[in-house]
Write a protein that holds these residues in place. Structure first.
Motif, mmCIF file in Angstrom:
data_model
loop_
_atom_site.group_PDB
_atom_site.id
_atom_site.type_symbol
_atom_site.label_atom_id
_atom_site.label_comp_id
_atom_site.label_asym_id
_atom_site.label_seq_id
_atom_site.Cartn_x
_atom_site.Cartn_y
_atom_site.Cartn_z
ATOM 1 N N UNK A 36 78.450 82.665 67.374
ATOM 2 C CA UNK A 36 77.798 82.647 68.685
ATOM 3 C C UNK A 36 76.365 83.162 68.560
ATOM 4 N N UNK A 37 76.196 84.254 67.810
ATOM 5 C CA UNK A 37 74.860 84.840 67.637
ATOM 6 C C UNK A 37 73.926 83.875 66.909
ATOM 7 N N UNK A 38 74.416 83.285 65.813
ATOM 8 C CA UNK A 38 73.594 82.349 65.045
ATOM 9 C C UNK A 38 73.284 81.107 65.872
ATOM 10 N N UNK A 39 74.293 80.607 66.596
ATOM 11 C CA UNK A 39 74.086 79.416 67.429
ATOM 12 C C UNK A 39 73.043 79.685 68.506
ATOM 13 N N UNK A 40 73.127 80.859 69.136
ATOM 14 C CA UNK A 40 72.130 81.230 70.145
ATOM 15 C C UNK A 40 70.743 81.304 69.514
ATOM 16 N N UNK A 41 70.686 81.754 68.257
ATOM 17 C CA UNK A 41 69.404 81.804 67.557
ATOM 18 C C UNK A 41 68.832 80.419 67.310
ATOM 19 N N UNK A 42 69.687 79.449 66.991
ATOM 20 C CA UNK A 42 69.213 78.080 66.780
ATOM 21 C C UNK A 42 68.718 77.467 68.091
ATOM 22 N N UNK A 43 69.410 77.801 69.193
ATOM 23 C CA UNK A 43 68.923 77.355 70.507
ATOM 24 C C UNK A 43 67.546 77.962 70.769
ATOM 25 N N UNK A 44 67.409 79.257 70.444
ATOM 26 C CA UNK A 44 66.117 79.930 70.622
ATOM 27 C C UNK A 44 65.036 79.257 69.783
ATOM 28 N N UNK A 45 65.397 78.842 68.561
ATOM 29 C CA UNK A 45 64.408 78.167 67.715
ATOM 30 C C UNK A 45 64.014 76.823 68.306
ATOM 31 N N UNK A 46 64.966 76.164 68.968
ATOM 32 C CA UNK A 46 64.629 74.930 69.650
ATOM 33 C C UNK A 46 63.574 75.151 70.722
ATOM 34 N N UNK A 47 63.774 76.198 71.527
ATOM 35 C CA UNK A 47 62.777 76.531 72.552
ATOM 36 C C UNK A 47 61.454 76.961 71.915
ATOM 37 N N UNK A 48 61.541 77.693 70.781
ATOM 38 C CA UNK A 48 60.324 78.109 70.081
ATOM 39 C C UNK A 48 59.540 76.889 69.603
ATOM 40 N N UNK A 49 60.254 75.858 69.159
ATOM 41 C CA UNK A 49 59.581 74.626 68.745
ATOM 42 C C UNK A 49 58.814 74.021 69.915
ATOM 43 N N UNK A 50 59.385 74.124 71.097
ATOM 44 C CA UNK A 50 58.688 73.600 72.276
ATOM 45 C C UNK A 50 57.429 74.413 72.596
ATOM 46 N N UNK A 51 57.455 75.719 72.336
ATOM 47 C CA UNK A 51 56.226 76.506 72.543
ATOM 48 C C UNK A 51 55.162 76.066 71.545
ATOM 49 N N UNK A 52 55.592 75.685 70.338
ATOM 50 C CA UNK A 52 54.649 75.167 69.353
ATOM 51 C C UNK A 52 54.051 73.841 69.806
ATOM 52 N N UNK A 53 54.877 73.038 70.494
ATOM 53 C CA UNK A 53 54.373 71.762 70.982
ATOM 54 C C UNK A 53 53.197 71.955 71.928
ATOM 55 N N UNK A 54 53.169 73.086 72.604
ATOM 56 C CA UNK A 54 52.109 73.348 73.575
ATOM 57 C C UNK A 54 50.958 74.155 72.990
ATOM 58 N N UNK A 55 51.271 75.180 72.207
ATOM 59 C CA UNK A 55 50.250 76.132 71.816
ATOM 60 C C UNK A 55 49.919 76.156 70.325
ATOM 61 N N UNK A 56 50.484 75.262 69.545
ATOM 62 C CA UNK A 56 50.227 75.267 68.107
ATOM 63 C C UNK A 56 48.786 74.843 67.825
ATOM 64 N N UNK A 57 48.168 75.488 66.856
ATOM 65 C CA UNK A 57 46.841 75.070 66.397
ATOM 66 C C UNK A 57 47.024 73.895 65.442
ATOM 67 N N UNK A 58 46.517 72.740 65.814
ATOM 68 C CA UNK A 58 46.670 71.552 64.970
ATOM 69 C C UNK A 58 45.321 70.898 64.734
#
Length: 281
Positions: free
Chosen positions: A259-281
């Motif tokens: 459950x903890x690891x799965x919640x972490x992967x969900x969190x990484x999914x949301x983190x990827x979305x923050x990168x979609x907006x604020x990543x320096x590219x």
């Protein structure tokens, strides 16, 4: 410089400007969004498995693709996802060719890593798009079956045990590297932190540290299984993401560690979305 040299230089200049242009930047942001979708689905599938409600689904890329395909307009969504992930491959290709953003972005090591990521995301995009195009075998082979098949073939090679063991150690080391970088918040240098409010920064930090650490743990454990397969010369010991995630339920913590690891992967999914907006590219 001759005429051919001048033409080549002009071509490289145009390619470099295109790599730093808005089209590639848009492709990168689409890629982060697509990666977020995959990790969100994998995390949710793992949560269902932890609560004994997996429904036969695999908590890996194959399971995520199958989950999307079952939804209304699923195939159309898969086309969009595949194109988005292909955008990530294009961006990583541009980084490998011309360097990343930042003062040390042109270092050979960083360009080599970008090239490797380009190959990985290119493969993911191809598998998703092939599945959307009707080749069910492209998305139907689980990561567990693939890992066992590849390990079995590699163990038959000369010095196969050493090769599989070295690959497992490399994956495990990559997992540790991913987790340590997450804990140290090295992702700050890749994000436009000055554009974030105080609350947004705290949210990004939570998602980045928690999600990155969970992702690193999964890679580390998967690498350890590959090393075990090499030492014991048993291909069945190698595990893909699905079996690696399920293995967490065999610990004294039972399903709660999953459950903890799965919640972490969900969190990484949301983190990827923050990168979609604020990543320096």
């Amino acid at each position: 410089m001759g005429a051919s040299g001048s033409v080549t230089a002009q071509g490289l200049g145009r390619a470099r400007r295109a790599a730093k242009g808005p089209a590639v930047a848009m492709a990168a942001r689409a890629g982060f969004a697509g990666r977020g979708v995959l990790y969100l689905l994998i995390g949710f599938l793992a949560l269902r498995i932890a609560f004994a409600d997996g429904g036969g689904k695999q908590a890996d890329r194959t399971g995520a693709v199958a989950e999307i395909a079952e939804k209304p307009f699923g195939m159309g969504l898969l086309w969009l996802l595949g194109v988005a992930v292909a955008g990530m491959a294009v961006w990583r290709l541009s980084e490998g060719a011309f360097g990343q953003a930042g003062p040390d972005g042109r270092k050979a090591s960083k360009r080599a890593m970008a090239a490797g990521r380009c190959v990985f995301y290119g493969f993911v995009a191809y598998s998703v798009l092939s599945f959307a195009g009707g080749e069910k075998s492209s998305g139907g082979t689980s990561s567990d079956e693939s890992s066992k098949d590849v390990t079995a073939k590699a163990l038959e090679w000369p010095h196969g045990q050493w090769i599989v063991g070295a690959a497992g150690l490399a994956v495990a080391a990559a997992g540790v590297w991913i987790a340590v970088r997450a804990v140290l918040r090295t992702f700050h240098k890749h994000l436009k932190m000055s554009e974030l409010s105080s609350r947004a920064r705290k949210c990004v930090d939570l998602l980045g540290v928690f999600g990155g650490t969970a992702r690193g743990v999964v890679f580390t454990v998967a690498g350890a299984f590959a090393v075990t397969a090499a030492v014991r010369h048993e291909p069945g010991r190698a595990k893909g993401m699905d079996d690696t995630l399920r293995s967490f339920t065999d610990t004294p913590a039972g399903p709660w560690l999953l459950v903890l690891i799965a919640a972490g992967l969900v969190a990484f999914g949301f983190f990827s979305w923050t990168n979609a907006k604020w990543r320096k590219v």
